[in-house]
Motif scaffolding. Sequence first.
Motif, PDB file in Angstrom:
ATOM      1  N   LYS A   2       0.572  -1.336   0.452  1.00 63.80           N
ATOM      2  CA  LYS A   2      -0.143   0.344   0.332  1.00 63.80           C
ATOM      3  C   LYS A   2       0.620   1.107  -0.082  1.00 63.80           C
ATOM      4  N   LYS A   3      -0.083   2.431  -0.874  1.00 63.21           N
ATOM      5  CA  LYS A   3       0.619   3.466  -0.269  1.00 63.21           C
ATOM      6  C   LYS A   3       0.057   4.535   0.890  1.00 63.21           C
ATOM      7  N   ILE A   4       0.807   5.343   1.208  1.00 61.12           N
ATOM      8  CA  ILE A   4      -0.065   6.475   1.937  1.00 61.12           C
ATOM      9  C   ILE A   4       0.597   7.596   1.642  1.00 61.12           C
ATOM     10  N   ALA A   5      -0.315   8.487   2.374  1.00 66.10           N
ATOM     11  CA  ALA A   5      -0.652   9.957   1.423  1.00 66.10           C
ATOM     12  C   ALA A   5      -0.924  11.162   2.589  1.00 66.10           C
ATOM     13  N   LEU A   6      -0.118  11.953   2.634  1.00 68.38           N
ATOM     14  CA  LEU A   6      -0.195  13.270   3.862  1.00 68.38           C
ATOM     15  C   LEU A   6      -0.710  14.669   2.699  1.00 68.38           C
ATOM     16  N   ASP A   7      -1.142  14.761   3.987  1.00 70.28           N
ATOM     17  CA  ASP A   7      -1.682  16.633   3.661  1.00 70.28           C
ATOM     18  C   ASP A   7      -1.426  17.302   5.065  1.00 70.28           C
ATOM     19  N   VAL A   8      -0.023  17.866   4.927  1.00 76.47           N
ATOM     20  CA  VAL A   8       0.918  17.978   5.718  1.00 76.47           C
ATOM     21  C   VAL A   8       0.680  19.775   5.676  1.00 76.47           C
ATOM     22  N   GLY A   9      -0.379  20.205   7.520  1.00 74.75           N
ATOM     23  CA  GLY A   9      -0.854  21.358   7.365  1.00 74.75           C
ATOM     24  C   GLY A   9       0.278  21.968   8.917  1.00 74.75           C
ATOM     25  N   ASP A  10      -0.365  23.410   8.673  1.00 77.01           N
ATOM     26  CA  ASP A  10      -0.184  24.031  10.338  1.00 77.01           C
ATOM     27  C   ASP A  10      -0.209  23.663  11.598  1.00 77.01           C
ATOM     28  N   LYS A  11      -1.955  22.913  11.430  1.00 77.08           N
ATOM     29  CA  LYS A  11      -2.267  22.459  12.682  1.00 77.08           C
ATOM     30  C   LYS A  11      -2.576  20.947  12.814  1.00 77.08           C
ATOM     31  N   PRO A  60       3.092  22.160  -1.446  1.00 78.13           N
ATOM     32  CA  PRO A  60       2.276  23.285  -1.617  1.00 78.13           C
ATOM     33  C   PRO A  60       2.870  24.310  -2.244  1.00 78.13           C
ATOM     34  N   LYS A  61       3.086  24.244  -3.557  1.00 76.00           N
ATOM     35  CA  LYS A  61       3.546  24.855  -4.386  1.00 76.00           C
ATOM     36  C   LYS A  61       2.923  26.222  -4.851  1.00 76.00           C
ATOM     37  N   ARG A  62       2.928  27.323  -4.937  1.00 74.22           N
ATOM     38  CA  ARG A  62       2.377  28.641  -5.328  1.00 74.22           C
ATOM     39  C   ARG A  62       1.717  27.944  -6.745  1.00 74.22           C
ATOM     40  N   LEU A  63       0.481  28.874  -7.012  1.00 71.59           N
ATOM     41  CA  LEU A  63       0.199  28.644  -8.946  1.00 71.59           C
ATOM     42  C   LEU A  63       1.139  28.452  -9.542  1.00 71.59           C
ATOM     43  N   ASP A  64       2.287  29.470  -9.307  1.00 72.41           N
ATOM     44  CA  ASP A  64       3.339  29.700 -10.263  1.00 72.41           C
ATOM     45  C   ASP A  64       4.360  28.819 -10.164  1.00 72.41           C
ATOM     46  N   GLY A  65       4.024  28.180  -9.694  1.00 69.84           N
ATOM     47  CA  GLY A  65       5.619  26.699  -9.385  1.00 69.84           C
ATOM     48  C   GLY A  65       6.336  27.196  -8.742  1.00 69.84           C
ATOM     49  N   THR A  66       6.016  27.693  -7.671  1.00 72.79           N
ATOM     50  CA  THR A  66       7.644  28.649  -6.947  1.00 72.79           C
ATOM     51  C   THR A  66       5.989  27.948  -5.599  1.00 72.79           C
ATOM     52  N   SER A  68       6.299  28.345  -1.425  1.00 76.26           N
ATOM     53  CA  SER A  68       5.709  29.224  -0.455  1.00 76.26           C
ATOM     54  C   SER A  68       6.358  29.222   1.141  1.00 76.26           C
ATOM     55  N   PRO A  69       5.746  29.225   1.799  1.00 78.83           N
ATOM     56  CA  PRO A  69       6.502  29.341   3.824  1.00 78.83           C
ATOM     57  C   PRO A  69       6.369  28.393   3.593  1.00 78.83           C
ATOM     58  N   GLN A  70       4.682  27.322   3.306  1.00 82.18           N
ATOM     59  CA  GLN A  70       4.426  26.337   4.042  1.00 82.18           C
ATOM     60  C   GLN A  70       5.421  25.219   2.806  1.00 82.18           C
ATOM     61  N   THR A  71       6.372  25.149   1.683  1.00 78.50           N
ATOM     62  CA  THR A  71       6.574  24.429   0.956  1.00 78.50           C
ATOM     63  C   THR A  71       7.836  23.785   1.840  1.00 78.50           C
ATOM     64  N   GLU A  72       8.197  25.152   2.317  1.00 77.96           N
ATOM     65  CA  GLU A  72       9.600  24.858   3.435  1.00 77.96           C
ATOM     66  C   GLU A  72       9.052  24.062   4.747  1.00 77.96           C
ATOM     67  N   LYS A  73       7.942  24.430   5.593  1.00 74.27           N
ATOM     68  CA  LYS A  73       7.840  23.855   6.599  1.00 74.27           C
ATOM     69  C   LYS A  73       7.311  22.253   6.239  1.00 74.27           C
ATOM     70  N   VAL A  74       6.667  21.857   4.883  1.00 79.32           N
ATOM     71  CA  VAL A  74       6.702  20.623   4.394  1.00 79.32           C
ATOM     72  C   VAL A  74       8.055  20.302   3.615  1.00 79.32           C
ATOM     73  N   TYR A  75       8.888  20.045   3.166  1.00 76.84           N
ATOM     74  CA  TYR A  75      10.295  19.924   3.275  1.00 76.84           C
ATOM     75  C   TYR A  75      11.099  19.440   4.682  1.00 76.84           C
ATOM     76  N   GLU A  76      10.870  20.091   5.037  1.00 75.96           N
ATOM     77  CA  GLU A  76      11.491  19.533   6.649  1.00 75.96           C
ATOM     78  C   GLU A  76      10.559  18.739   7.331  1.00 75.96           C
ATOM     79  N   PHE A  77       9.052  18.959   7.405  1.00 70.41           N
ATOM     80  CA  PHE A  77       8.520  17.711   7.813  1.00 70.41           C
ATOM     81  C   PHE A  77       9.056  15.858   6.939  1.00 70.41           C
ATOM     82  N   LYS A  78       9.273  15.993   5.488  1.00 68.50           N
ATOM     83  CA  LYS A  78      10.169  15.119   4.957  1.00 68.50           C
ATOM     84  C   LYS A  78      11.228  14.672   5.734  1.00 68.50           C
ATOM     85  N   THR A  79      11.945  15.776   5.568  1.00 67.17           N
ATOM     86  CA  THR A  79      13.176  14.961   6.429  1.00 67.17           C
ATOM     87  C   THR A  79      13.529  14.779   7.766  1.00 67.17           C
TER      88      THR A  79
END
Length: 142
Positions: A2-11, A60-66, A68-79
């Motif tokens: 199986k695969k598991i997916a995460l939607d990582v938010g602040d709360k 969570p990338k911005r619509l233009d593909g760059t 966002s501050p939340q993207t950095e938090k998700v990178y940190e969580f993955k690490t």
Amino acid sequence: MKKIALDVGDKTIGVAVSDALNITAQGITTIERVGIRKDAGKVMDYIKEYDCDTVVIGLPKRLDGTDSPQTEKVYEFKTMLENKMRSAGMADVAVTFYDERLTTVMAEKVLIDADVSRSKRKKVIDKQAAVLILQGYLDSQA
């Protein structure tokens, strides 16, 4: 496996898991965030419980593909998750990203269309977003 997916938010972290054939995604829970180490440990419990070989994290990338501050938090969580899994002998579990742009918006639309009340939507939106992330990932792998 199986695969598991995460939607990582602040709360919260929405969690979804695939069926054994990796065709469909089902929402399983929403984890209330308490701290990055404990949150990663809780995710590891679900990886073991559902016997998953891959973790798909919504990016969570911005619509233009760059980024966002939340993207950095998700990178940190993955690490953090990868480090904890490595030290727990789970290094064979792959961790990957999947572009999650607009999944929360789509999840909200699905819940509104299903006539779910605003208060209930708030409780399940992240789990539904995780389902959309995982289903998108599974469809892209088919």
